[in-house]
Motif scaffolding. Structure first.
Motif, PDB file in Angstrom:
ATOM      1  N   LEU A 200       0.806  -1.220   0.000  1.00  0.00           N
ATOM      2  CA  LEU A 200       0.000   0.000   0.000  1.00  0.00           C
ATOM      3  C   LEU A 200       0.841   1.272   0.000  1.00  0.00           C
ATOM      4  O   LEU A 200       0.352   2.336  -0.349  1.00  0.00           O
ATOM      5  CB  LEU A 200      -0.911   0.020   1.241  1.00  0.00           C
ATOM      6  CG  LEU A 200      -1.880  -1.166   1.409  1.00  0.00           C
ATOM      7  CD1 LEU A 200      -2.608  -1.095   2.744  1.00  0.00           C
ATOM      8  CD2 LEU A 200      -2.880  -1.216   0.266  1.00  0.00           C
ATOM      9  N   VAL A 235       3.650   8.547   8.699  1.00  0.00           N
ATOM     10  CA  VAL A 235       4.055   9.955   8.516  1.00  0.00           C
ATOM     11  C   VAL A 235       4.373  10.658   9.829  1.00  0.00           C
ATOM     12  O   VAL A 235       5.053  11.680   9.843  1.00  0.00           O
ATOM     13  CB  VAL A 235       2.985  10.787   7.760  1.00  0.00           C
ATOM     14  CG1 VAL A 235       2.801  10.277   6.346  1.00  0.00           C
ATOM     15  CG2 VAL A 235       1.670  10.797   8.527  1.00  0.00           C
ATOM     16  N   TYR A 236       3.878  10.140  10.933  1.00  0.00           N
ATOM     17  CA  TYR A 236       4.088  10.794  12.234  1.00  0.00           C
ATOM     18  C   TYR A 236       5.334  10.287  12.950  1.00  0.00           C
ATOM     19  O   TYR A 236       5.611  10.708  14.078  1.00  0.00           O
ATOM     20  CB  TYR A 236       2.854  10.628  13.125  1.00  0.00           C
ATOM     21  CG  TYR A 236       2.406   9.202  13.267  1.00  0.00           C
ATOM     22  CD1 TYR A 236       1.452   8.661  12.405  1.00  0.00           C
ATOM     23  CD2 TYR A 236       2.950   8.370  14.230  1.00  0.00           C
ATOM     24  CE1 TYR A 236       1.052   7.334  12.518  1.00  0.00           C
ATOM     25  CE2 TYR A 236       2.550   7.052  14.349  1.00  0.00           C
ATOM     26  CZ  TYR A 236       1.605   6.549  13.489  1.00  0.00           C
ATOM     27  OH  TYR A 236       1.221   5.229  13.602  1.00  0.00           O
TER      28      TYR A 236
ATOM     29  N   VAL B 262      -7.645  11.151  19.012  1.00  0.00           N
ATOM     30  CA  VAL B 262      -6.318  11.754  18.911  1.00  0.00           C
ATOM     31  C   VAL B 262      -5.781  11.458  17.509  1.00  0.00           C
ATOM     32  O   VAL B 262      -5.790  10.309  17.066  1.00  0.00           O
ATOM     33  CB  VAL B 262      -5.376  11.150  19.970  1.00  0.00           C
ATOM     34  CG1 VAL B 262      -3.939  11.601  19.735  1.00  0.00           C
ATOM     35  CG2 VAL B 262      -5.825  11.543  21.368  1.00  0.00           C
ATOM     36  N   ILE B 263      -5.351  12.498  16.828  1.00  0.00           N
ATOM     37  CA  ILE B 263      -4.815  12.337  15.472  1.00  0.00           C
ATOM     38  C   ILE B 263      -3.303  12.536  15.506  1.00  0.00           C
ATOM     39  O   ILE B 263      -2.826  13.555  15.988  1.00  0.00           O
ATOM     40  CB  ILE B 263      -5.458  13.348  14.496  1.00  0.00           C
ATOM     41  CG1 ILE B 263      -6.982  13.143  14.457  1.00  0.00           C
ATOM     42  CG2 ILE B 263      -4.856  13.213  13.103  1.00  0.00           C
ATOM     43  CD1 ILE B 263      -7.717  14.142  13.583  1.00  0.00           C
ATOM     44  N   SER B 264      -2.570  11.545  15.007  1.00  0.00           N
ATOM     45  CA  SER B 264      -1.109  11.653  14.893  1.00  0.00           C
ATOM     46  C   SER B 264      -0.774  11.885  13.429  1.00  0.00           C
ATOM     47  O   SER B 264      -1.128  11.060  12.578  1.00  0.00           O
ATOM     48  CB  SER B 264      -0.451  10.339  15.339  1.00  0.00           C
ATOM     49  OG  SER B 264      -0.720  10.074  16.690  1.00  0.00           O
TER      50      SER B 264
ATOM     51  N   LYS D 142      -8.728  12.885   6.852  1.00  0.00           N
ATOM     52  CA  LYS D 142      -7.670  13.478   7.678  1.00  0.00           C
ATOM     53  C   LYS D 142      -6.486  12.558   7.911  1.00  0.00           C
ATOM     54  O   LYS D 142      -5.417  13.025   8.298  1.00  0.00           O
ATOM     55  CB  LYS D 142      -8.256  13.914   9.031  1.00  0.00           C
ATOM     56  CG  LYS D 142      -9.133  15.139   8.903  1.00  0.00           C
ATOM     57  CD  LYS D 142      -9.570  15.649  10.261  1.00  0.00           C
ATOM     58  CE  LYS D 142     -10.490  16.867  10.074  1.00  0.00           C
ATOM     59  NZ  LYS D 142     -11.185  17.216  11.315  1.00  0.00           N
ATOM     60  N   GLN D 147      -5.163   2.167   5.935  1.00  0.00           N
ATOM     61  CA  GLN D 147      -4.334   1.005   5.628  1.00  0.00           C
ATOM     62  C   GLN D 147      -4.478  -0.097   6.684  1.00  0.00           C
ATOM     63  O   GLN D 147      -4.560  -1.265   6.344  1.00  0.00           O
ATOM     64  CB  GLN D 147      -2.871   1.456   5.495  1.00  0.00           C
ATOM     65  CG  GLN D 147      -2.677   2.406   4.297  1.00  0.00           C
ATOM     66  CD  GLN D 147      -1.309   3.044   4.243  1.00  0.00           C
ATOM     67  OE1 GLN D 147      -0.599   3.116   5.241  1.00  0.00           O
ATOM     68  NE2 GLN D 147      -0.937   3.532   3.076  1.00  0.00           N
ATOM     69  N   PHE D 245      -5.113   3.656  10.913  1.00  0.00           N
ATOM     70  CA  PHE D 245      -3.813   4.126  10.436  1.00  0.00           C
ATOM     71  C   PHE D 245      -3.888   4.269   8.922  1.00  0.00           C
ATOM     72  O   PHE D 245      -4.372   3.365   8.228  1.00  0.00           O
ATOM     73  CB  PHE D 245      -2.755   3.092  10.813  1.00  0.00           C
ATOM     74  CG  PHE D 245      -1.416   3.318  10.169  1.00  0.00           C
ATOM     75  CD1 PHE D 245      -0.530   4.254  10.684  1.00  0.00           C
ATOM     76  CD2 PHE D 245      -1.043   2.607   9.040  1.00  0.00           C
ATOM     77  CE1 PHE D 245       0.704   4.465  10.088  1.00  0.00           C
ATOM     78  CE2 PHE D 245       0.202   2.818   8.434  1.00  0.00           C
ATOM     79  CZ  PHE D 245       1.073   3.749   8.961  1.00  0.00           C
ATOM     80  N   SER D 247      -2.370   6.600   5.132  1.00  0.00           N
ATOM     81  CA  SER D 247      -1.218   7.150   4.419  1.00  0.00           C
ATOM     82  C   SER D 247      -0.809   8.523   4.948  1.00  0.00           C
ATOM     83  O   SER D 247       0.334   8.936   4.786  1.00  0.00           O
ATOM     84  CB  SER D 247      -1.533   7.237   2.928  1.00  0.00           C
ATOM     85  OG  SER D 247      -2.717   7.994   2.731  1.00  0.00           O
ATOM     86  N   GLU D 248      -1.731   9.234   5.587  1.00  0.00           N
ATOM     87  CA  GLU D 248      -1.401  10.582   6.063  1.00  0.00           C
ATOM     88  C   GLU D 248      -1.429  10.722   7.583  1.00  0.00           C
ATOM     89  O   GLU D 248      -1.375  11.829   8.112  1.00  0.00           O
ATOM     90  CB  GLU D 248      -2.350  11.620   5.434  1.00  0.00           C
ATOM     91  CG  GLU D 248      -2.316  11.663   3.922  1.00  0.00           C
ATOM     92  CD  GLU D 248      -0.928  11.968   3.373  1.00  0.00           C
ATOM     93  OE1 GLU D 248      -0.181  12.699   4.038  1.00  0.00           O
ATOM     94  OE2 GLU D 248      -0.597  11.451   2.278  1.00  0.00           O
ATOM     95  N   GLY D 249      -1.594   9.604   8.287  1.00  0.00           N
ATOM     96  CA  GLY D 249      -1.606   9.717   9.744  1.00  0.00           C
ATOM     97  C   GLY D 249      -2.432   8.635  10.400  1.00  0.00           C
ATOM     98  O   GLY D 249      -2.831   7.661   9.763  1.00  0.00           O
ATOM     99  N   MET D 250      -2.660   8.811  11.676  1.00  0.00           N
ATOM    100  CA  MET D 250      -3.393   7.817  12.466  1.00  0.00           C
ATOM    101  C   MET D 250      -4.390   8.550  13.344  1.00  0.00           C
ATOM    102  O   MET D 250      -4.095   9.609  13.900  1.00  0.00           O
ATOM    103  CB  MET D 250      -2.413   7.056  13.348  1.00  0.00           C
ATOM    104  CG  MET D 250      -3.081   6.150  14.375  1.00  0.00           C
ATOM    105  SD  MET D 250      -1.892   5.101  15.273  1.00  0.00           S
ATOM    106  CE  MET D 250      -1.006   6.328  16.230  1.00  0.00           C
ATOM    107  N   ALA D 251      -5.584   7.972  13.485  1.00  0.00           N
ATOM    108  CA  ALA D 251      -6.554   8.495  14.451  1.00  0.00           C
ATOM    109  C   ALA D 251      -6.905   7.363  15.390  1.00  0.00           C
ATOM    110  O   ALA D 251      -7.074   6.224  14.958  1.00  0.00           O
ATOM    111  CB  ALA D 251      -7.801   9.007  13.733  1.00  0.00           C
TER     112      ALA D 251
END
Lengths: 338, 338, 338, 338
Positions: A200, A235-236, B262-264, D142, D147, D245, D247-251
């Motif tokens: 991915l 990314v984090y 919470v967004i990382s 966001k 993934q 999780f 491609s641009e982050g994790m919540a």
């Protein structure tokens, strides 16, 4: 005072040079060898107190003054140099993995037999303050019998495609640390592996025959179920968390950050990202693993991670690879039987 | 079933109408009175099951069917209507403050004497799940003897300048809740107040003779030191935290948020802001305080916050005002002596 | 390579010996002097690479090879040895406080004039990763104009009564670090101090003429209000937190722990206590402050904490002492005027 | 005003009675039916404003005044009563699962065809403030492309063995909520299920033919991998967390607690356990799902969870059961094909 030779002066070799000179009072580095040794690296090594630098690692193997060898060269050289060093009567600290090929690891095991030499594998995470505390919590019975073990391990960015091609695949290169961690936390071996994987992050990784995202389920010998989730890119930052759930409770560790600063403003309440990558997160653990290795030599104790601890995660990695390819659960015994 | 009349159908009056109709099964609202009652409000009240609406609060005072009165009108009417209601034999729930003038509160106290009527003051925060849990923790001795009490109380935005002018000043309007909280958490009264205040948010507040930022130190009767920090404007929302430190430990409460999400991402690790303001944060507490009031009437128990609990924070507010003006510590006894 | 002499080989002296030998590549310790030097300490110092040990600090002052002196001896010797070292042409790193007596600090300032020598005071917390990050956040304007600064500083256990008697009192011994921190975070000096203090931890501290618990309010020159809360004993460990609230938001730092492990069980959700005391919490900061001092010498830069940064917190401490005794707000200018 | 009949006055039926009477202004409960209706329940229902109670649910089905039926009876009656209600022209809110048998769900689907009636399934967690916020965060892009989706769902205590025997098994009884959540968070269906399960909590559960602990891996249609971990017993309470999780982050969302109180003492830093069980955690969500159902009827909108949303998690549950029994990954299409 243990006299050490270091083979390989790349990123990880330099980490160990720094650790030994600044943190390990009972070891001294006599020689650093690297076939691609630059003058800059040689100068730096000397400024750190290293006596000698060379392009030829044989100068370490053949030096009777050297007690222990740290093998930090490319993966394909780990097992042959291990054997050479053992034959020359030297204790060995070997970066992971010992080899991608089980037979070659068996040769190292055979070479070690009866020598009384120490052999330690570089699964540094066992020396991290968080993982160590988690393992102790579980081992002390504070959460009862472990039932579910969860490990999150995500890198901040994928390696180069050139590296991917020689890496042995994600399971042997990256997940291997998590396989070791599953054994460390469960206190036993895995019986079976099932992989659900995907490509991915970058199509080029798939084209190179590898995956970059996976959820790996393990059946452990003590009945617990372990699950690892991996991704080559977060990314984090470097995401290294774990959780052990048991009959009497749960213990969990979260990421380390550079500081505890939290800013509250109109956008939200924001803390720092996890430390960027393994050099930031595990620098202290690298120092502790070498300290443990030198102590094992000096005091004649067992190393905390012996050659079998190097073998087992490779078996798990090969089982994972097979599970991913054949899309079915694979027993570890299948791999050992081959 | 307790029959209730509500005087004042503004923001807080509507909160109580909603609470009683949806959460207090042993109370029913007969009449709502408001001199500026709009048709819209009257319709809404009726849709909520209110029997009758009127512009004249006397219709509540004089209604022999009504057992209890909730006074939600402007501050200057609190004490006179309290006295009227008491004389008419009604239990009273009065929004804070009873009055800015100690003499007028003393008149309410005198009117109550010997009547056996219940009187409760609207310090809603005592019914908030966080503050309640903190107070219980302290009262149960879990942190030993309280030594330092810290209260943070910051509004998301200042009131209008028109309101500032009639508010009695920040200490009697805003800090008064924190003075009540200091008494609640310490389990005793304050002896002395010292204020360091400033006008940092809006010069117009200073021109109106008020301050908008302050740190208030209290010496409590049990020897503990309490400190309150206030600001009329926090860009991240309504900041309502507290901490009690004692000989055996510390207990602390933090803000509530709309969710735990919470967004990382590449910018950091971001959670939600605190709930915006008192209607969001304390909606549940408003329901609980009225439930407690109705229960006290039905079961003949003491109200959890009686008329003296209404008086004490006013004394502290007046001492704070004096401390701010005279720039020195002021004893509560100085205010009572006047 | 800067040649260093260290005067005082007690707890803090040993911290600096360790830092320099393991972390400061551009400095070397020639001599360590301590009037009570034991053989054990001497042996340890030599094992760390210290060339020479002595009981007579004059051997450092008079050694022309030594560039810089670290003064880690008892407080009463700080200012006289500072002056001796300056006269001998040496750069000075002096542990806090320079002196309890303003006149003596003024003599050090006079001695420094025109010499071009570096002088740094040991306010180590400025080099802590959390406080550093908080200060940078504020200095970068991320929370707008600072309005309220809150510092919590509590020790895990009180010092011995013998120490209390010679400590200069809690404000000059313990709070002095927080006074420095208030200046660091606000980016300006204090104008006025008000103290509410108590003797709650141990009556013997009160009998020795000192307090053990205090809330200190500061009016800063930029209009912000700072508040420090101190206690000599927190059963849960070393509590070192801070928060800066401003027109555009709030930044806050919390304690560091040994690991992030959190255990959830039938009793609750429990994380680790803060690190035990200053040696655990600030070990890294001690290394960084010496690195900065050596860098300032090598590169001819200003030290990050000069002699005036040593003077100011003493003035604040003396004002705090006076405020506590006279129970009124005290201006810093009153102290300077004396 | 929507007139409602409620079939089943057990635990969940009473939750809905309370929600409608206190929180849903545009609905009124005409009749509550339960074959085991006690006088006590009947009295309570009447005190809540319910017009009529009966032991015979047919009185609801046949009442032309009733617009909508809530089916809160035992699972085996869900599909037949659904069909009866639909045939009588009533909108249906049905507790999960519609049925354990796909054919029976298909009959409900057939019955609905062309009627224009609303049908909603009781997957309450979609209305929880945390899960809702997480789903919105993901849906708004966001965190980029999802993934890995992780859902933790553990009950505080196992149900009775009698219940286990008729529950349809853990996957259809408990995990079914998590299957719905995986679809909700991923925004698509699952393609394949793999289960690693065990009987670790209580041997009696195993003897009843069920499992109590499992890790379930899902391949989602959009390429994401989802993983659910379940246990029938968590000593610390109801554990309901999730993480997406991308491609641009994790919540991520964590548990709710009764308060934010944290106690620091010599034992550690301890916060409250998660809320005990679903009635505590999801009370607000139960109110919101009924509000949404009534709104869909009143405004002629789609229900947020239609009959297909009831079918899909059953298919996933059956695939999980098969995977657990046959110890291999099972495609959803295999179940549909049967």
């Amino acid at each position: 005072m243990v006299k050490v030779g270091i083979i390989g002066a790349g990123r990880i070799g330099r980490v160990h040079i720094t650790s030994i000179t600044t943190r390990v009072p009972n070891a001294v580095i006599k020689t650093v060898a690297d076939p691609f040794l630059t003058e800059e690296t040689a100068d730096w090594a000397k400024s750190m107190g290293v006596e000698k630098t060379t392009k030829d690692y044989k100068e370490i193997i053949e030096d009777p003054e050297i007690d222990a060898v740290l093998i930090c060269s490319s993966t394909d050289t780990h097992s042959p140099i291990s054997i050479e060093a053992i034959k020359a009567g030297k204790h060995v600290f070997c970066e992971k993995p010992i080899d991608h090929d089980v037979d070659k690891i068996m040769e190292v095991i055979k070479a070690l037999e009866g020598t009384g030499l120490k052999y330690q594998v570089g699964f540094n995470r066992r020396f991290d303050h968080n993982f160590q505390s988690l393992q102790e919590t579980v081992a002390q019975g504070k959460i009862g019998t472990p039932q579910i073990i969860k490990i999150t391990s995500r890198d901040p960015e994928p390696p180069s495609i050139d590296y991917v091609k020689v890496s042995g695949g994600m399971f042997l290169d990256m997940t291997i640390h998590d396989f070791d961690m599953a054994r460390f936390l469960a206190g036993c071996d895995a019986e079976e592996v099932y992989v659900q994987s995907a490509n991915l992050v970058d199509p080029a990784i798939g084209e190179a025959g590898d995956v970059d995202t996976a959820v790996i389920t393990l059946k452990m010998e003590n009945g617990a179920i372990a699950v690892i989730d991996n991704c080559r890119k977060a990314v984090y930052g470097y995401d290294q968390r774990a959780e052990v759930f048991g009959s009497e409770g749960m213990a969990a560790i979260s990421n380390d950050s550079q500081s505890t600063t939290v800013i509250s403003n109109a956008q939200g309440v924001t803390g720092e990202k996890p430390m960027f990558f393994f050099l930031e997160r595990y620098m202290d653990a690298y120092g502790k693993e070498i300290t443990a290795f030198i102590d094992a030599i000096e005091k004649g104790k067992d190393t905390p991670l012996n050659v079998y601890d190097g073998l087992k995660p490779v078996l798990m990695g090969l089982a994972a690879k097979k599970s991913s390819q054949e899309h079915r659960p694979v027993k570890i015994s299948e791999i050992m039987g081959e």
